[in-house]
Design a protein around this motif. Structure first.
Motif, short mmCIF file in Angstrom:
data_model
loop_
_atom_site.label_atom_id
_atom_site.label_comp_id
_atom_site.label_asym_id
_atom_site.label_seq_id
_atom_site.Cartn_x
_atom_site.Cartn_y
_atom_site.Cartn_z
N TRP A 199 50.52 31.29 38.59
CA TRP A 199 50.40 29.86 38.92
C TRP A 199 49.20 29.57 39.81
O TRP A 199 48.67 28.46 39.81
CB TRP A 199 51.68 29.37 39.62
N HIS A 237 47.96 25.17 30.59
CA HIS A 237 48.25 26.48 31.18
C HIS A 237 49.28 27.17 30.30
O HIS A 237 50.41 26.69 30.18
CB HIS A 237 48.79 26.25 32.60
N ARG A 238 48.88 28.29 29.66
CA ARG A 238 49.79 28.99 28.75
C ARG A 238 50.02 30.45 29.17
O ARG A 238 50.51 31.26 28.42
CB ARG A 238 49.31 28.90 27.29
N CYS A 244 51.51 22.04 31.05
CA CYS A 244 52.07 23.40 31.03
C CYS A 244 52.68 23.72 29.65
O CYS A 244 53.31 22.86 29.05
CB CYS A 244 53.13 23.52 32.12
N ALA A 289 56.90 23.70 36.49
CA ALA A 289 55.65 22.95 36.28
C ALA A 289 55.75 21.57 36.93
O ALA A 289 54.79 21.09 37.56
CB ALA A 289 55.37 22.82 34.78
N LEU A 304 53.75 18.47 29.52
CA LEU A 304 54.30 19.69 28.92
C LEU A 304 53.96 19.73 27.45
O LEU A 304 53.95 18.68 26.78
CB LEU A 304 55.84 19.68 29.06
N PRO A 359 52.55 33.82 34.23
CA PRO A 359 52.13 32.47 34.63
C PRO A 359 50.96 32.47 35.64
O PRO A 359 50.09 31.62 35.54
CB PRO A 359 53.38 31.86 35.26
N PHE A 367 52.40 19.36 37.75
CA PHE A 367 51.68 19.33 36.47
C PHE A 367 51.82 17.95 35.84
O PHE A 367 52.78 17.22 36.10
CB PHE A 367 52.25 20.40 35.52
#
Ligand code: PEP
Ligand code: MN
Length: 360
Positions: free
Chosen positions: A180, A163-164, A197, A216, A224, A178, A221
């Protein structure tokens, strides 16, 4: 189509989530080796660096290409870290594999392009390597899932998502919003798919990395991917968002990693209270729509328009102010009432049109 997945099997410290780190771009052999040595010393297990860089406009640093691949191989041999890079074309895949890349990722611009995704998937057929798929630049969950499906259909089972954030015309705090709810919905749809993330590309600023990492973790999540550079201010790409390996280590050390699987009795009780409240919310909404339909009939009989904008503004303002008093976000309350109002209008229009049809 369901995804057939296998665990990524990427190493991590027991106390930390999976962390992938390294510079935005492989600039010089020295930059790569000194960043990698510092990261390895801090306990990082997976190194990242861009070899081919997608740039918005021509003329920027577009990566060193194949020339930088032996430097990556050196990082792997000298530090023992796994190495990873972005691939966007079958040629990138071929070269990355030739130089022993352990993990590949697909960049946001490539995920957004089904032709490019299919070409990548075809070039990876029969190869067992973890591939992480960044979300497309635009907030389109189906496009993201479609990209994962193309890889899965080509036989790749060790898949993950990154997720960027999502590009937007208006830039506020974040470089990429984001949103989310999109990765959360991805997790609901494909629960076994690990999601990593990327706070560097979401935030676009060093000071946003720590809070985004924590967010995150709080959302469960799995890992990272954070850009780090031995001399961030001098980086040839994304200078503002890179941190030194030392700072990265501080950020990771202060993270509170919560246990998503621990279901306590206390949580069960709180959830049942939430269920009761949701029940009441639904009943209240049903009553509200019942009255709205009555208003619809009244408007019809008195030949009034469905949309009375003064009344609509009054509702939005009143509930926004009330939200602030109750410790809620006024903008959130306005959104909720926008949705409710939209549905009320739809129901009243249905009443008006239904009657018309009967008269004809
Ligand atoms: C990157 O990871 O350096 C990159 C180019 O990311 P994205 O595809 O998310 O823009
Ligand atoms: Mn970058």
């Amino acid at each position: 189509m369901e995804l057939e997945l296998q665990p990524l099997e990427m190493p991590s410290d027991r106390k930390r989530p999976v962390v992938i780190s390294g510079p935005c771009s492989a600039e010089t052999e020295e930059q790569l080796i000194s960043t990698a040595a510092a990261l390895a010393e801090k306990g990082c297990h997976i190194f990242r660096a861009g070899i081919w860089k997608p740039r918005t406009k021509p003329g920027g640093f577009e990566g060193n290409g194949e020339k930088a691949l032996p430097w990556m191989k050196r990082v792997k041999d000298e530090t023992g870290m796994l190495i990873s890079t972005e691939v966007a074309t079958p040629e990138h895949v071929e070269l990355a594999l030739k130089y022993g890349m352990d993990v590949l990722w697909v960049g946001a611009r490539t995920t957004a392009n089904p032709f490019a995704m299919q070409a990548l998937a075809d070039s990876l057929k029969g190869i067992d390597i973890p591939v992480l798929v960044k979300n497309p630049v635009n907030p389109d969950l189906e496009l993201w899932i479609g990209a994962l499906q193309r890889l899965n259909q080509a036989g790749l089972k060790r898949l993950g998502a990154i997720h960027r954030g999502f590009s937007s015309y208006e830039k506020k705090i974040y470089r990429n919003l984001p949103m989310w709810q999109i990765p959360i919905e991805l997790h609901r749809r494909i629960p076994d798919l690990p999601i990593i993330c990327d706070p560097s590309h979401i935030g676009g600023r060093r000071d946003l990395i720590a809070p985004l990492c924590q967010q995150a973790m709080d959302l469960g999540f799995d890992g990272l991917i954070v850009e780090s550079h031995c001399n961030p201010d001098e980086a040839w790409s994304d200078a503002k968002q890179q941190v030194t390996p030392d700072i990265l280590d501080d950020i990771l050390s202060s993270l509170v990693v919560r246990n998503g699987h621990c279901k306590t009795e206390g949580l069960r009780q709180l959830r049942s209270q939430i269920d009761d409240l949701d029940n009441s919310l639904m009943e209240l909404l049903a009553k509200r729509f019942h009255i709205c339909r009555e208003i619809g009939r009244y408007k019809k009989e008195h030949n009034m328009t469905v949309l009375q904008s003064e009344r609509y503004n009054e509702i939005l303002e009143k509930r926004g102010a009330q939200a602030a008093l109750c410790g809620m976000d006024a903008e959130f309350a306005a959104h909720v009432f926008e949705f409710i109002h939209e549905e009320s209008v739809r129901q009243q229009l249905a009443i008006l049109n239904h009657r018309k049809e009967k008269q004809e």
